[in-house]
Design a protein around this motif. Structure first.
Motif, PDB file in Angstrom:
ATOM      1  N   LEU A  46       6.751 -38.930   0.785  1.00 11.29           N
ATOM      2  CA  LEU A  46       5.841 -37.835   1.163  1.00 11.29           C
ATOM      3  C   LEU A  46       4.932 -38.234   2.318  1.00 11.29           C
ATOM      4  O   LEU A  46       4.542 -37.393   3.128  1.00 11.29           O
ATOM      5  N   LEU A  47       4.587 -39.530   2.372  1.00 11.48           N
ATOM      6  CA  LEU A  47       3.660 -39.977   3.415  1.00 11.48           C
ATOM      7  C   LEU A  47       4.390 -40.609   4.593  1.00 11.48           C
ATOM      8  O   LEU A  47       3.760 -41.056   5.557  1.00 11.48           O
ATOM      9  N   GLY A  48       5.721 -40.654   4.527  1.00  9.43           N
ATOM     10  CA  GLY A  48       6.481 -41.236   5.619  1.00  9.43           C
ATOM     11  C   GLY A  48       6.239 -42.724   5.763  1.00  9.43           C
ATOM     12  O   GLY A  48       6.176 -43.261   6.872  1.00  9.43           O
ATOM     13  N   GLN A  49       6.062 -43.410   4.646  1.00 10.69           N
ATOM     14  CA  GLN A  49       5.870 -44.859   4.680  1.00 10.69           C
ATOM     15  C   GLN A  49       6.735 -45.493   3.590  1.00 10.69           C
ATOM     16  O   GLN A  49       7.390 -44.806   2.820  1.00 10.69           O
ATOM     17  N   GLY A  50       6.730 -46.821   3.523  1.00  7.95           N
ATOM     18  CA  GLY A  50       7.534 -47.516   2.528  1.00  7.95           C
ATOM     19  C   GLY A  50       7.018 -47.265   1.129  1.00  7.95           C
ATOM     20  O   GLY A  50       5.945 -46.677   0.944  1.00  7.95           O
ATOM     21  N   ALA A  51       7.799 -47.724   0.152  1.00  2.48           N
ATOM     22  CA  ALA A  51       7.409 -47.527  -1.248  1.00  2.48           C
ATOM     23  C   ALA A  51       6.483 -48.637  -1.733  1.00  2.48           C
ATOM     24  O   ALA A  51       6.030 -48.617  -2.869  1.00  2.48           O
ATOM     25  N   SER A  52       6.188 -49.597  -0.857  1.00  2.38           N
ATOM     26  CA  SER A  52       5.467 -50.781  -1.335  1.00  2.38           C
ATOM     27  C   SER A  52       3.945 -50.679  -1.210  1.00  2.38           C
ATOM     28  O   SER A  52       3.233 -51.570  -1.648  1.00  2.38           O
ATOM     29  N   CYS A  53       3.439 -49.583  -0.600  1.00  4.58           N
ATOM     30  CA  CYS A  53       1.978 -49.431  -0.503  1.00  4.58           C
ATOM     31  C   CYS A  53       1.393 -49.211  -1.903  1.00  4.58           C
ATOM     32  O   CYS A  53       1.977 -48.505  -2.716  1.00  4.58           O
ATOM     33  N   ALA A  54       0.242 -49.811  -2.154  1.00  3.81           N
ATOM     34  CA  ALA A  54      -0.391 -49.625  -3.457  1.00  3.81           C
ATOM     35  C   ALA A  54      -0.927 -48.206  -3.594  1.00  3.81           C
ATOM     36  O   ALA A  54      -1.292 -47.564  -2.596  1.00  3.81           O
ATOM     37  N   ALA A  55      -0.955 -47.712  -4.818  1.00  2.95           N
ATOM     38  CA  ALA A  55      -1.493 -46.383  -5.124  1.00  2.95           C
ATOM     39  C   ALA A  55      -2.338 -46.496  -6.388  1.00  2.95           C
ATOM     40  O   ALA A  55      -2.277 -47.500  -7.101  1.00  2.95           O
ATOM     41  N   ILE A  56      -3.136 -45.449  -6.645  1.00  3.38           N
ATOM     42  CA  ILE A  56      -3.937 -45.442  -7.870  1.00  3.38           C
ATOM     43  C   ILE A  56      -3.115 -44.814  -8.983  1.00  3.38           C
ATOM     44  O   ILE A  56      -2.646 -43.684  -8.851  1.00  3.38           O
ATOM     45  N   GLU A  57      -2.916 -45.571 -10.066  1.00  5.38           N
ATOM     46  CA  GLU A  57      -2.195 -45.056 -11.228  1.00  5.38           C
ATOM     47  C   GLU A  57      -3.212 -44.558 -12.242  1.00  5.38           C
ATOM     48  O   GLU A  57      -4.164 -45.270 -12.572  1.00  5.38           O
ATOM     49  N   MET A  58      -3.003 -43.315 -12.694  1.00 10.50           N
ATOM     50  CA  MET A  58      -3.933 -42.705 -13.650  1.00 10.50           C
ATOM     51  C   MET A  58      -3.166 -42.364 -14.918  1.00 10.50           C
ATOM     52  O   MET A  58      -2.272 -41.536 -14.901  1.00 10.50           O
ATOM     53  N   ALA A  59      -3.506 -43.036 -16.037  1.00 11.35           N
ATOM     54  CA  ALA A  59      -2.864 -42.712 -17.310  1.00 11.35           C
ATOM     55  C   ALA A  59      -3.704 -41.634 -17.979  1.00 11.35           C
ATOM     56  O   ALA A  59      -4.888 -41.834 -18.220  1.00 11.35           O
ATOM     57  N   GLY A  60      -3.084 -40.498 -18.267  1.00 12.71           N
ATOM     58  CA  GLY A  60      -3.835 -39.421 -18.914  1.00 12.71           C
ATOM     59  C   GLY A  60      -4.845 -38.807 -17.960  1.00 12.71           C
ATOM     60  O   GLY A  60      -4.485 -38.178 -16.968  1.00 12.71           O
ATOM     61  N   ILE A  61      -6.120 -39.029 -18.250  1.00 13.71           N
ATOM     62  CA  ILE A  61      -7.192 -38.428 -17.460  1.00 13.71           C
ATOM     63  C   ILE A  61      -7.222 -39.007 -16.049  1.00 13.71           C
ATOM     64  O   ILE A  61      -7.009 -40.206 -15.859  1.00 13.71           O
ATOM     65  N   GLY A  62      -7.480 -38.183 -15.065  1.00 14.74           N
ATOM     66  CA  GLY A  62      -7.552 -38.637 -13.685  1.00 14.74           C
ATOM     67  C   GLY A  62      -8.945 -39.107 -13.318  1.00 14.74           C
ATOM     68  O   GLY A  62      -9.494 -39.997 -13.966  1.00 14.74           O
ATOM     69  N   GLY A  63      -9.529 -38.478 -12.311  1.00 20.23           N
ATOM     70  CA  GLY A  63     -10.861 -38.897 -11.894  1.00 20.23           C
ATOM     71  C   GLY A  63     -11.330 -38.066 -10.712  1.00 20.23           C
ATOM     72  O   GLY A  63     -10.708 -37.048 -10.365  1.00 20.23           O
ATOM     73  N   MET A  64     -12.456 -38.477 -10.103  1.00 18.85           N
ATOM     74  CA  MET A  64     -12.961 -37.809  -8.903  1.00 18.85           C
ATOM     75  C   MET A  64     -13.061 -38.827  -7.777  1.00 18.85           C
ATOM     76  O   MET A  64     -13.522 -39.944  -7.987  1.00 18.85           O
ATOM     77  N   PHE A  65     -12.612 -38.409  -6.592  1.00 23.40           N
ATOM     78  CA  PHE A  65     -12.500 -39.335  -5.472  1.00 23.40           C
ATOM     79  C   PHE A  65     -13.066 -38.719  -4.202  1.00 23.40           C
ATOM     80  O   PHE A  65     -13.059 -37.499  -4.031  1.00 23.40           O
ATOM     81  N   THR A 153      -6.623 -50.491   7.930  1.00 25.96           N
ATOM     82  CA  THR A 153      -7.255 -50.046   9.165  1.00 25.96           C
ATOM     83  C   THR A 153      -6.268 -49.513  10.185  1.00 25.96           C
ATOM     84  O   THR A 153      -6.655 -48.847  11.124  1.00 25.96           O
ATOM     85  N   ARG A 154      -4.982 -49.818  10.023  1.00 25.43           N
ATOM     86  CA  ARG A 154      -4.057 -49.400  11.082  1.00 25.43           C
ATOM     87  C   ARG A 154      -4.100 -47.881  11.240  1.00 25.43           C
ATOM     88  O   ARG A 154      -4.211 -47.158  10.254  1.00 25.43           O
ATOM     89  N   PRO A 155      -4.048 -47.424  12.511  1.00 26.97           N
ATOM     90  CA  PRO A 155      -4.211 -45.990  12.744  1.00 26.97           C
ATOM     91  C   PRO A 155      -3.165 -45.185  11.975  1.00 26.97           C
ATOM     92  O   PRO A 155      -1.990 -45.530  11.987  1.00 26.97           O
ATOM     93  N   ALA A 156      -3.636 -44.176  11.340  1.00 23.98           N
ATOM     94  CA  ALA A 156      -2.746 -43.376  10.521  1.00 23.98           C
ATOM     95  C   ALA A 156      -2.191 -42.226  11.346  1.00 23.98           C
ATOM     96  O   ALA A 156      -2.947 -41.412  11.860  1.00 23.98           O
ATOM     97  N   SER A 157      -0.886 -42.202  11.508  1.00 26.37           N
ATOM     98  CA  SER A 157      -0.288 -41.056  12.185  1.00 26.37           C
ATOM     99  C   SER A 157       0.017 -40.025  11.115  1.00 26.37           C
ATOM    100  O   SER A 157       0.942 -40.172  10.351  1.00 26.37           O
ATOM    101  N   GLN A 158      -0.831 -39.025  11.069  1.00 32.41           N
ATOM    102  CA  GLN A 158      -0.697 -38.050   9.999  1.00 32.41           C
ATOM    103  C   GLN A 158       0.409 -37.062  10.302  1.00 32.41           C
ATOM    104  O   GLN A 158       0.294 -36.260  11.213  1.00 32.41           O
TER     105      GLN A 158
END
Lengths: 337, 225
Positions: A46-65, A153-158
């Motif tokens: 979805l983000l056009g990047q590799g699968a190895s970038c870390a992400a936030i895993e939320m079990a059950g309840i999520g949160g506010m960011f 920090t690397r520039p994000a090409s959205q």
């Protein structure tokens, strides 16, 4: 200071995860990583990047960011209700968000593990090649309110916002299993009964593994085999002392002394991980050849997901046959009524 | 893929597992993701897309037939650690009684020779050391000790577990040391490797306090021939 993602509210089991740290079993550290690995590949696609970038895993309840710079996020895994400054966001999609906006993620009506990915990933320092927490091994900590996670920090090409429509893997169902090292020690009757039973995901479960319950008599070996502890991995189905199956997930230990009746097909393991308590699960044996033939490589999974991407919003300029659309319907003279 | 050399713990099968794992590693097969050993088995994690199961099985079978693995040498560059320890564990007397000896004899038997790191598991860097003399084939407790601390020295089934972190356990604690098996702040966070050896050196509390000031609980190591 590096821009960060700020956690304003956190559910009880929220951690940073990636594809884990393979290669350290001999030192007592299992691979770990996301409980639903497929979700990591979806986030990458979805983000056009590799699968190895870390992400936030939320079990059950999520949160506010909140983020401190404009960025694109993606939401995968168990579909939860997500809102950006009060406006609903589609799950299994990527979305641009602006600095200062508030992203809120509620609990999951179905499934367990949801993921918040960020373009470029998080800048946390890897330990043994992974940014993921492995709480069972004492590596990393759960995320909590007030934490600030620095962004790469690397520039994000959205790129344009994208969506995926993955098949439902949060409602249980048939899970393919392979014969394992102790399968031949179980009586044929026990194996048949195991295959014919509809189990329910039991109340005991976490990132280390989940219990399966049923109203059947125990699925025990005829003579309780004395087994020295042997290496175990995510996907192994151990028959615990009370004869109920226990499916190991990513944060399992590296060795175990219970007999193993089968091993879950790696592509079906997310169905087990995403089963809420009570969700029905059936196990269907497939032979090794069938399992290998139906197991995609990481490269194939990525290629398949890329083909399934769809733009989230169709820009009118991207629609060549614009004139064939009825753009205004129900126009009136204004004098009606 | 699991390659098992014995159904119960034997030092020869443990050596065979180490040597066999080293031999697989030496083949440098594309598609082998990681290898490890347990008490008597070698284990190969592989990617069937790169290394088909049948090919791996052939490779393993020809390796198995190439020699008698039960008389294999241990890996090269092994370390022998000398670790000062205080044997004042809450279950020392109980464990000694089960082993049929006095507490004093128990300490001598646990420390009389270097013990091999038979395998590492349960927690990062945490060794199972052995084998102890046959009278130490004592069962685990029926109940659980709620928590032992990092450095706890515990015994059961002819083995010692040296705890790498706080943990509940069914093993009986006979002593303690200040040696850390898992040091996440180090480049190599694992102090011990499978096949290394550990010899506990019993000391009194005062000596222990002095020795531990040297760092790493006063432990020293030498390379084994």
């Amino acid at each position: 200071m590096m821009p960060a993602l700020i956690i304003r509210q956190a559910g009880p089991s929220m951690t940073l995860q990636d594809l884990g740290r393979p290669g350290h079993m001999a030192f007592g550290v299992s691979t770990g990583g996301a409980a639903d690995r497929l979700a990591m590949f979806e986030g990458g696609a979805l983000l056009g990047q590799g699968a190895s970038c870390a992400a936030i895993e939320m079990a059950g309840i999520g949160g506010m960011f909140e983020v401190q710079r404009d960025i694109t996020i993606a939401l995968t895994g168990a579909p939860k209700r997500a809102r950006l400054d009060g406006v609903d966001l589609l799950w299994n999609a990527s979305h641009p968000i602006s600095a200062g906006q508030t992203l809120s993620i509620a609990g999951a009506p179905k499934g367990v593990y949801g993921y918040l990915h960020i373009l470029g990933g998080f800048a946390a320092v890897p330990f043994l090649g992974s940014r993921g927490a492995h709480l069972a091994a004492g590596i990393g900590t759960a995320l909590k309110e007030g934490d600030k996670l620095s962004l790469q920090t690397r520039p994000a090409s959205q790129g344009p916002a994208q969506k995926l429509s993955p098949p439902d893997r949060c409602s249980g169902g048939v899970v393919r299993v392979l014969p394992s090292v102790h399968t031949p020690f179980f009586a044929a009757e026990t194996i048949d009964r195991f295959s014919a039973t509809t189990f329910a995901r039991g109340p005991r479960g976490n990132r280390q593994g989940v219990e399966m319950t049923s109203d059947q008599k125990p699925f025990a070996l005829n003579d309780q085999l004395t087994i020295l502890s042997e290496p175990i991995m995510a996907g192994d189905i151990q028959m615990t002392g009370d004869g109920q199956p226990y499916v190991l997930l990513s944060e399992c230990q590296t060795t175990g002394g219970y007999p193993r009746i089968a091993m879950v097909h790696p592509e079906d393991l997310p169905i087990v991980a995403q089963a809420q308590t009570g969700t029905p699960i059936e196990f269907q044996f497939v032979d090794h050849a069938t399992a290998f033939a139906s197991c995609r490589s990481n490269d194939q999974i990525i290629a398949d997901l890329k083909r399934q991407l769809q733009p989230l919003v169709r820009d009118p300029r991207d629609i060549p046959d614009l004139l064939s659309y009825q753009l205004i319907s129900g126009a009136t003279t204004g004098r009606d009524g | 893929m699991l390659i098992t050399f014995a159904d119960e713990l034997e030092d020869a099968a443990n050596s065979a597992a180490f040597a066999f794992r080293a031999a697989i590693d030496a083949l440098n097969l594309a598609g082998v993701l990681e290898t490890s050993t347990s008490l008597t088995s070698a284990f190969v994690v592989y990617d069937p897309h790169i290394l088909p199961q049948a090919t791996l099985k052939d490779q393993i079978t020809s390796l198995l037939n190439a020699r008698d693995w039960s008389c294999a040498d241990l890996p090269q560059n092994r370390k022998l650690w000398h670790i000062p320890a205080v044997f004042d564990g809450p279950q020392l007397d109980e464990a000694a009684k089960l082993a049929g000896v006095t507490a004093q004899t128990a300490i001598e038997e646990l420390c009389q020779k270097p013990l091999r790191v038979l395998t590492i598991g349960h927690a990062p860097g945490q060794p199972y050391l052995g084998s102890l003399p046959p009278n130490w084939n004592i069962p685990r407790q029926t109940g659980l000790t709620k928590q032992v601390q990092t450095g706890a020295i515990t015994v059961a089934i002819r083995q010692i577990v040296l705890f790498s972190g706080p943990s509940p356990t069914g093993w009986r604690q006979v002593g303690r040391c200040d040696f850390r098996c898992f040091r996440p702040e180090q480049d190599n966070p694992f102090s011990l490797s499978p096949g290394d050896a550990v010899r506990f050196e019993p000391v009194d509390e005062a000596t222990f306090e002095t020795m531990r000031k040297a760092g790493n609980g006063g432990a020293t190591w030498e390379t084994l021939p």
